[in-house]
Design a protein around this motif. Structure first.
Motif, PDB file in Angstrom:
ATOM      1  N   LEU A 260       0.970  -1.220  -0.078  1.00 15.07           N
ATOM      2  CA  LEU A 260       0.049  -0.097   0.046  1.00 15.07           C
ATOM      3  C   LEU A 260       0.894   1.192  -0.003  1.00 15.07           C
ATOM      4  O   LEU A 260       1.688   1.350   0.957  1.00 15.07           O
ATOM      5  CB  LEU A 260      -1.012   0.008   1.202  1.00 15.07           C
ATOM      6  N   SER A 261       0.523   2.201  -0.873  1.00 17.21           N
ATOM      7  CA  SER A 261       1.427   3.468  -0.996  1.00 17.21           C
ATOM      8  C   SER A 261       0.574   4.545  -0.822  1.00 17.21           C
ATOM      9  O   SER A 261      -0.562   4.653  -1.759  1.00 17.21           O
ATOM     10  CB  SER A 261       2.080   3.186  -2.271  1.00 17.21           C
ATOM     11  N   VAL A 262       0.590   5.278   0.106  1.00 20.80           N
ATOM     12  CA  VAL A 262      -0.147   6.738   0.282  1.00 20.80           C
ATOM     13  C   VAL A 262       0.340   7.655  -0.729  1.00 20.80           C
ATOM     14  O   VAL A 262       1.587   8.085  -0.875  1.00 20.80           O
ATOM     15  CB  VAL A 262       0.154   7.456   1.899  1.00 20.80           C
ATOM     16  N   LEU A 263      -0.593   8.015  -1.547  1.00 18.32           N
ATOM     17  CA  LEU A 263      -0.398   9.086  -2.776  1.00 18.32           C
ATOM     18  C   LEU A 263      -0.554  10.327  -2.615  1.00 18.32           C
ATOM     19  O   LEU A 263      -0.029  11.363  -3.109  1.00 18.32           O
ATOM     20  CB  LEU A 263      -1.162   8.375  -4.070  1.00 18.32           C
ATOM     21  N   SER A 264      -1.692  10.739  -1.686  1.00 20.09           N
ATOM     22  CA  SER A 264      -1.953  12.045  -1.437  1.00 20.09           C
ATOM     23  C   SER A 264      -2.924  12.111  -0.010  1.00 20.09           C
ATOM     24  O   SER A 264      -3.526  11.115   0.338  1.00 20.09           O
ATOM     25  CB  SER A 264      -2.921  12.475  -2.570  1.00 20.09           C
ATOM     26  N   VAL A 265      -2.434  13.165   0.646  1.00 19.24           N
ATOM     27  CA  VAL A 265      -3.302  13.546   1.752  1.00 19.24           C
ATOM     28  C   VAL A 265      -4.078  15.066   1.575  1.00 19.24           C
ATOM     29  O   VAL A 265      -3.143  15.873   1.482  1.00 19.24           O
ATOM     30  CB  VAL A 265      -2.549  13.291   2.917  1.00 19.24           C
ATOM     31  N   THR A 266      -5.345  15.062   1.698  1.00 18.62           N
ATOM     32  CA  THR A 266      -5.857  16.393   1.836  1.00 18.62           C
ATOM     33  C   THR A 266      -6.728  16.453   2.996  1.00 18.62           C
ATOM     34  O   THR A 266      -7.656  15.739   3.275  1.00 18.62           O
ATOM     35  CB  THR A 266      -6.724  16.786   0.563  1.00 18.62           C
ATOM     36  N   GLY A 267      -6.727  17.626   3.654  1.00 17.92           N
ATOM     37  CA  GLY A 267      -7.651  17.576   5.149  1.00 17.92           C
ATOM     38  C   GLY A 267      -8.287  18.990   5.210  1.00 17.92           C
ATOM     39  O   GLY A 267      -7.822  20.124   4.479  1.00 17.92           O
ATOM     40  N   SER A 268      -9.269  19.157   5.894  1.00 11.30           N
ATOM     41  CA  SER A 268      -9.969  20.223   6.377  1.00 11.30           C
ATOM     42  C   SER A 268     -10.637  20.372   7.742  1.00 11.30           C
ATOM     43  O   SER A 268     -10.806  19.329   8.105  1.00 11.30           O
ATOM     44  CB  SER A 268     -10.938  20.925   5.421  1.00 11.30           C
ATOM     45  N   ILE A 269     -10.381  21.466   8.300  1.00  8.57           N
ATOM     46  CA  ILE A 269     -11.028  21.545   9.705  1.00  8.57           C
ATOM     47  C   ILE A 269     -11.925  22.551   9.737  1.00  8.57           C
ATOM     48  O   ILE A 269     -11.781  23.788   9.376  1.00  8.57           O
ATOM     49  CB  ILE A 269      -9.779  21.949  10.719  1.00  8.57           C
ATOM     50  N   VAL A 270     -12.982  22.459  10.543  1.00 10.28           N
ATOM     51  CA  VAL A 270     -14.163  23.512  10.673  1.00 10.28           C
ATOM     52  C   VAL A 270     -14.427  23.606  12.161  1.00 10.28           C
ATOM     53  O   VAL A 270     -14.289  22.579  12.650  1.00 10.28           O
ATOM     54  CB  VAL A 270     -15.248  23.217   9.765  1.00 10.28           C
ATOM     55  N   GLU A 271     -14.990  24.699  12.480  1.00  8.38           N
ATOM     56  CA  GLU A 271     -15.450  24.835  13.788  1.00  8.38           C
ATOM     57  C   GLU A 271     -16.589  24.049  14.018  1.00  8.38           C
ATOM     58  O   GLU A 271     -17.693  24.221  13.434  1.00  8.38           O
ATOM     59  CB  GLU A 271     -15.583  26.362  14.179  1.00  8.38           C
ATOM     60  N   GLN A 272     -16.795  23.466  15.144  1.00 10.85           N
ATOM     61  CA  GLN A 272     -18.144  22.610  15.557  1.00 10.85           C
ATOM     62  C   GLN A 272     -19.096  23.589  16.339  1.00 10.85           C
ATOM     63  O   GLN A 272     -18.964  23.419  17.564  1.00 10.85           O
ATOM     64  CB  GLN A 272     -17.661  21.315  16.227  1.00 10.85           C
ATOM     65  N   SER A 273     -19.805  24.425  15.723  1.00 14.71           N
ATOM     66  CA  SER A 273     -20.725  25.240  16.507  1.00 14.71           C
ATOM     67  C   SER A 273     -22.121  24.380  16.610  1.00 14.71           C
ATOM     68  O   SER A 273     -22.856  24.869  17.654  1.00 14.71           O
ATOM     69  CB  SER A 273     -20.888  26.491  15.650  1.00 14.71           C
ATOM     70  N   GLY A 274     -22.292  23.354  15.902  1.00 16.44           N
ATOM     71  CA  GLY A 274     -23.625  22.658  15.852  1.00 16.44           C
ATOM     72  C   GLY A 274     -23.450  21.362  16.191  1.00 16.44           C
ATOM     73  O   GLY A 274     -22.515  20.867  17.082  1.00 16.44           O
ATOM     74  N   SER A 275     -24.152  20.436  15.645  1.00 18.07           N
ATOM     75  CA  SER A 275     -23.838  18.987  15.825  1.00 18.07           C
ATOM     76  C   SER A 275     -22.540  18.386  15.239  1.00 18.07           C
ATOM     77  O   SER A 275     -21.880  19.229  14.225  1.00 18.07           O
ATOM     78  CB  SER A 275     -24.937  18.031  15.058  1.00 18.07           C
ATOM     79  N   GLU A 276     -22.017  17.399  15.620  1.00 17.06           N
ATOM     80  CA  GLU A 276     -20.871  16.822  15.204  1.00 17.06           C
ATOM     81  C   GLU A 276     -20.768  16.317  13.765  1.00 17.06           C
ATOM     82  O   GLU A 276     -19.955  16.501  12.996  1.00 17.06           O
ATOM     83  CB  GLU A 276     -20.163  15.606  16.233  1.00 17.06           C
ATOM     84  N   SER A 277     -22.076  15.684  13.508  1.00 19.14           N
ATOM     85  CA  SER A 277     -22.233  15.404  12.129  1.00 19.14           C
ATOM     86  C   SER A 277     -22.202  16.411  11.166  1.00 19.14           C
ATOM     87  O   SER A 277     -21.790  16.282   9.938  1.00 19.14           O
ATOM     88  CB  SER A 277     -23.690  14.400  12.088  1.00 19.14           C
ATOM     89  N   ASP A 278     -22.900  17.540  11.389  1.00 21.49           N
ATOM     90  CA  ASP A 278     -22.945  18.677  10.535  1.00 21.49           C
ATOM     91  C   ASP A 278     -21.761  19.308  10.296  1.00 21.49           C
ATOM     92  O   ASP A 278     -21.214  19.747   9.179  1.00 21.49           O
ATOM     93  CB  ASP A 278     -23.954  19.729  11.123  1.00 21.49           C
TER      94      ASP A 278
END
Length: 733
Positions: free
Chosen positions: A174-192
């Protein structure tokens, strides 16, 4: 120039559509087509930026129009990535720039093609992109550290789960080719919040230059919950030996909370962004049709043959399509010698698109003014009186005519170097010979709540401010990732043990850890330290400079140690005695009132396991104290400004293995170092040397016989310091 750009845009879009190759997928087609939502059974996508951008370019060409419709084709990509099958063709109105496709398979790769149907336009440019639907697997990450403005997450365990899944299916590698991430403030529900983070991640698209398994998010709000979504792309070797198509997996976690405010210092520092391309056309081209070196196929119609010798450049259009301009009935030329300039500053001011620099801009103006007028009927012109080994900017003002078309007036640019040697030293050699190395510049750090905050603000500023960088417009890198590698400071004060620790940092051996941060920044927080130990840090920071307007780069290593001044700096300033008895001669930078120092760089990561991490806020540590060394005899002049660390070896030792000695050059001698083996002919083959920066290493080879081996060391003149030459003798007895 406008005509060139529009036609180029159309051609590139069409070529992009036709070139299907799973091994070279671009992340976002033309950088403007992205997926806004990905589930197990559906994908949503948006092409607003691409549609509006193309229509704007189309209208700039003097035409008007709108989209009739968009023809969409969805393909399922085979597991081997070598073929695909059409599963859904459909169209949407020309006013709609987004769409959703449902009824798809989980964990399957799909390609989406979008063809633009423009009113009154015969061609149909297309764009495409690829995505994998989500699998039914659930992967998560863990928080391994935090401050009041930072969250540090790790998802290496999720990657291990993916590896196990591949192995169970008979696959491997297995070879990791790419990683892209994003973070958002959790003001409401965790799922949203997770859904919002996931949408941001898919909009960004894959970044094939980043393959990390841990991520640090800085600049957050204290005592606040956040959600993080990471899209990790990998491929693997299947049971049949073929490589798989790539697979997207989402790794997510919510309710990750920063620490309460207070007790932590800034861990970003200077976050002023570096240069960013603006995609504006060079303003000097306004009102002119300029064919630059990147202007596309239309340039070929106006090109001529260009050759040079040491003192001249000849333009010959005997076999080409060049004709005099229609308005002046002449061919006119502008020629300007190239010199160095800050290309990024020039791009920011004049535009980055088809910008060939200020000296080409001057040549363009000279051609416009008719600086050199070619005799009517001539089929060539020689520009004479030039310097050897020098680059020139040339612009020809002319027209062109072929059987299929004609251009009345255009400007054709050339950059060409005359033959011979200008005597000019290459920038990389000049910098290498005359810069002060990074370990001579101090960085700072302090311990806070079980972490270490590193600060290289002043050290990097001082390094890049050296006079040798001024003429090359040097600057520290302001984009990408910076990484600190570190290891434990040896408990022994022996110089060999300390040098071994430095060697480990250089070669990433076992026992080496790393932390990374996103640029631009001049500070970073190191998590996962053992509060009972002290560490030595290495920072590989990339710097940039310009030579004839071309961007070049280099890397410099800064070092710091929680016990005091870094070992390399001590060696360079003769602060180390032969037995290394002073405990301060450990390694590392300058220690602050309540801690230690260091600095960092390079877009690299390590799979070395981090020490156990305490993520609570109660683990405050005692400040590291240091004392200035009192052993250095500052008022004693060294016997020589060039000397060897060891000048005698026993022949009995050399019968077993090679032995090494280091030739030290006093720090005030800053010129280029050259070495010549001037030993007797019968001895010469038993000794070798290597010059690396300001360090000369002599290797006495296994089996070397008795005798006196001689090395002539010369340090070139630099500034007010004259050339220094000394012969170093090493005796084998």
């Amino acid at each position: 120039m406008k005509r060139v750009k529009v036609s180029t845009c159309i051609v590139m879009l069409c070529v992009f559509f036709c070139a299907f190759c799973m091994t070279s997928f671009n992340v976002r087609a033309q950088g403007e087509f992205y997926f806004t939502e990905v589930t197990q059974n559906s994908i949503s996508f948006d092409w607003t930026e691409a549609a509006e951008s193309f229509l704007e370019s189309y209208k700039k060409s003097g035409k008007s129009g709108s989209y009739d419709s968009f023809q969409i084709q969805v393909f399922e990509v085979a597991e081997d990535g070598r073929s695909m099958s059409l599963i859904k063709p459909y169209s949407v109105p020309g006013t709609t720039y987004n769409s959703t496709v449902e009824g798809l398979k989980p964990a399957t790769t799909y390609r989406v093609d979008i063809k633009f149907q423009i009113e009154g336009y015969s061609s149909s440019p297309s764009i495409w992109n690829v995505v994998s639907t989500r699998s039914d697997n659930s992967y998560t990450m863990k928080m391994i550290g935090h401050s009041d403005t930072t969250l540090y997450v790790d998802f290496s365990d999720a990657v291990k789960q993916m590896e196990e899944k591949v192995k169970k299916a008979g696959g491997s590698n297995l070879s990791v080719l790419s990683v892209t991430g994003s973070i958002v403030e959790q003001s409401g529900s965790e799922s949203d919040a997770l859904s919002a983070a996931r949408n941001n991640t898919t909009k960004i698209g894959r970044n094939f230059t980043e393959k990390y398994t841990s991520k640090k998010y800085t600049g957050l709000r204290p005592d606040t919950a956040y959600a993080v979504s990471v899209m990790l792309t990998y491929d693997y070797k299947k049971a049949d030996g073929n490589k798989s198509s790539y697979v997207d997996e989402f790794i997510e976690a919510g309710s990750l909370r920063t620490a309460p405010e207070g007790g932590y210092s800034d861990d970003v520092g200077d976050n002023t962004p570096g240069y960013s391309e603006n995609n504006r056309e060079d303003s000097s081209h306004t009102g002119k049709l300029v064919y630059t070196s990147g202007a596309g196929s239309s340039r070929k119609n106006a090109e001529c043959s260009v050759t040079s010798d040491e003192n001249s450049i000849t333009l010959d259009w005997t076999k080409n399509n060049v004709i005099p301009s229609a308005d002046r009935h002449l061919i006119e030329i502008g020629c300007v010698e190239e010199s160095n300039y800050d290309a990024q500053e020039d791009w920011a001011k004049f535009g980055s698109d088809h910008n060939e620099g200020p000296y080409m801009r001057q040549a363009l103006q000279k051609a416009y003014q008719g600086d050199i007028k070619v005799d009517k009927g001539a089929k060539s012109y020689k520009i004479t009186g030039l310097k050897p080994g020098t680059q020139y900017n040339i612009v020809m003002r002319c027209g062109w005519q072929t059987q299929g078309g004609r251009c009345d007036t255009c400007y054709v640019t050339y950059k060409i170097k005359t033959k011979g040697d200008s005597g000019k030293v290459a920038a990389v050699k000049d910098i290498s010979a005359n810069k002060q190395p990074g370990y001579m510049y101090d960085c700072y750090a302090k311990r806070e709540n079980g972490t270490i905050v590193l600060d290289w603000t002043e050290g990097s500023k001082a390094f890049i401010s050296q006079s040798v960088f001024e003429k090359y417009f040097g600057k520290m890198q302001r984009s990408g990732i910076i990484t600190v590698k570190y290891t434990e400071v040896p408990q022994s004060d022996n110089s060999k043990d300390i040098e071994h620790a430095y060697s480990k940092l250089e070669n990433s051996n076992s026992g080496v850890y790393s932390e990374s941060a996103d640029l631009p920044c001049t500070k970073m927080r190191v998590f996962g330290i053992d509060n009972s130990k002290k560490y030595v840090f290495a920072i590989g920071y990339r710097y940039q400079y310009f030579e004839d307007g071309k961007l070049q780069s280099g890397i410099e290593y800064f070092y710091a140690d929680e016990t005091g001044t870094n070992y390399l700096k001590k060696k360079a300033t003769d602060q180390i005695d032969g037995n290394q008895e002073n405990s301060e001669a450990g390694a590392g930078g300058k220690v602050t009132e309540n801690g230690m120092n260091n600095e960092n760089t390079a877009a690299e990561t390590t799979d070395k396991k981090q020490p156990t991490v305490d993520t609570t806020d109660s683990g405050k540590t005692t400040d590291v104290e240091t004392e200035k060394s009192t052993d250095t005899k500052a008022d004693e002049e060294p016997e020589s400004k060039i000397k060897a660390s060891k000048d005698t070896f026993k022949v009995s030792v050399l019968k077993k293995k090679n032995q090494k000695a280091t030739i030290k050059v006093a720090p005030e001698l800053k010129g280029k170092i050259t070495v010549k083996n001037v030993s007797a002919k019968k001895l010469k083959k038993y000794a070798d040397f290597k010059v690396k920066g300001r360090k000369v290493t002599v290797t006495m080879k296994k089996g070397a016989p008795k005798g006196v081996y001689k090395f002539k060391v010369t340090v070139a003149a630099y500034g007010k310091t004259k050339k220094t030459t000394e012969t170093i003798k090493i005796t084998v007895k």
